[in-house]
Design a protein around this motif. Structure first.
Motif, short mmCIF file in Angstrom:
data_model
loop_
_atom_site.label_atom_id
_atom_site.label_comp_id
_atom_site.label_asym_id
_atom_site.label_seq_id
_atom_site.Cartn_x
_atom_site.Cartn_y
_atom_site.Cartn_z
N ARG A 95 7.91 2.11 11.08
CA ARG A 95 8.07 3.15 10.06
C ARG A 95 8.72 4.37 10.70
O ARG A 95 8.42 4.71 11.85
N ALA A 97 10.26 8.59 10.03
CA ALA A 97 10.23 9.80 9.21
C ALA A 97 10.77 10.97 10.03
O ALA A 97 10.76 10.93 11.26
N GLU A 134 6.51 6.72 5.85
CA GLU A 134 7.65 6.13 5.14
C GLU A 134 7.27 5.54 3.78
O GLU A 134 8.09 4.93 3.11
N GLN A 135 6.06 5.75 3.32
CA GLN A 135 5.62 5.13 2.08
C GLN A 135 5.72 6.03 0.85
O GLN A 135 5.75 5.53 -0.26
N GLN A 136 5.78 7.35 1.05
CA GLN A 136 5.83 8.22 -0.12
C GLN A 136 6.57 9.51 0.19
O GLN A 136 6.56 9.98 1.31
N ARG A 137 7.19 10.03 -0.84
CA ARG A 137 7.83 11.35 -0.77
C ARG A 137 6.94 12.34 -1.49
O ARG A 137 6.22 11.99 -2.41
N PRO A 144 9.84 10.98 4.74
CA PRO A 144 10.15 9.58 5.06
C PRO A 144 11.65 9.30 5.16
O PRO A 144 12.46 9.92 4.48
N MET A 146 13.56 6.25 4.28
CA MET A 146 13.32 5.02 3.54
C MET A 146 14.24 3.89 4.00
O MET A 146 15.27 4.13 4.63
N LYS A 147 13.85 2.64 3.68
CA LYS A 147 14.59 1.46 4.09
C LYS A 147 16.06 1.51 3.69
O LYS A 147 16.92 1.10 4.45
N ASP A 148 16.37 2.05 2.51
CA ASP A 148 17.76 2.09 2.06
C ASP A 148 18.57 3.20 2.72
O ASP A 148 19.77 3.30 2.52
N GLU A 149 17.92 4.03 3.55
CA GLU A 149 18.61 5.11 4.24
C GLU A 149 18.95 4.76 5.69
O GLU A 149 19.57 5.56 6.38
#
Length: 178
Positions: A95, A97, A134-137, A144, A146-149
């Protein structure tokens, strides 16, 4: 005789001008070297750190070096000091951040240190479980990535320089100074 005096004055003027130009050149060179960043920045928060170049490039994190102990990657985007954290969650995923608190942002103490299996905001004291990275903003937690970043393969996680640059405003000029 008058021409010789004029020639001597002209030569003295040129010599003085050359001397002043040489001094200015030396001063300019010194200013450039003093103002130049040494190219490294090391975190002082007591947890594992990694030295990262000060010029913004993609950050490549080898998955093999990430464990349950948070690893902090200091970066510099322009004159802004930043930090990215990476940690292995209990499910084995890595994870990531930005190491600044979303709520306390703006405070020099808006960053996290690891205590046991939690991250603790050094400004407000909020405790945040590693599995939540990485689970919440939103809320009082690390920002985080995120995976798409980012991109991830079997060996590395790559955080693009554009994302790093775009998020430098999350870090204040006095971040981690107190």
């Amino acid at each position: 005789m008058k021409n010789n005096k004029k020639a001597d004055k002209s030569k003295k003027g040129i010599a003085i001008f050359a001397g002043i130009a040489a001094v200015l050149l030396v001063v300019a060179v010194v200013i450039v070297f003093i103002g130049k960043d040494k190219g490294e920045n090391v975190s002082q928060n007591g947890n594992q750190t990694e030295t990262v170049s000060s010029s913004v490039t993609d950050l490549v994190i080898p998955k093999s070096e990430v464990t349950e102990t948070a690893k902090f990657y200091p970066l510099k985007a322009g004159s802004t000091n930043m930090e990215i954290l990476a940690v292995k969650a209990s499910d084995g995923s890595v994870r990531t951040a930005f190491n600044t608190c979303q709520v306390c942002n703006g405070s020099p103490k808006a960053y996290y240190k690891q205590q046991g299996d939690v991250l603790v905001c050094q400004n407000c004291g909020n405790r945040f479980k590693m599995d939540m990275v990485e689970q919440q903003r939103g809320g009082c937690n690390p920002v985080p990535i995120m995976k798409d970043e980012k991109t991830e393969d079997g060996v590395n996680i790559t955080i693009p320089k554009e994302l790093i640059e775009k998020n430098k405003e999350l870090f204040t000029s006095n971040w981690k100074t107190q």
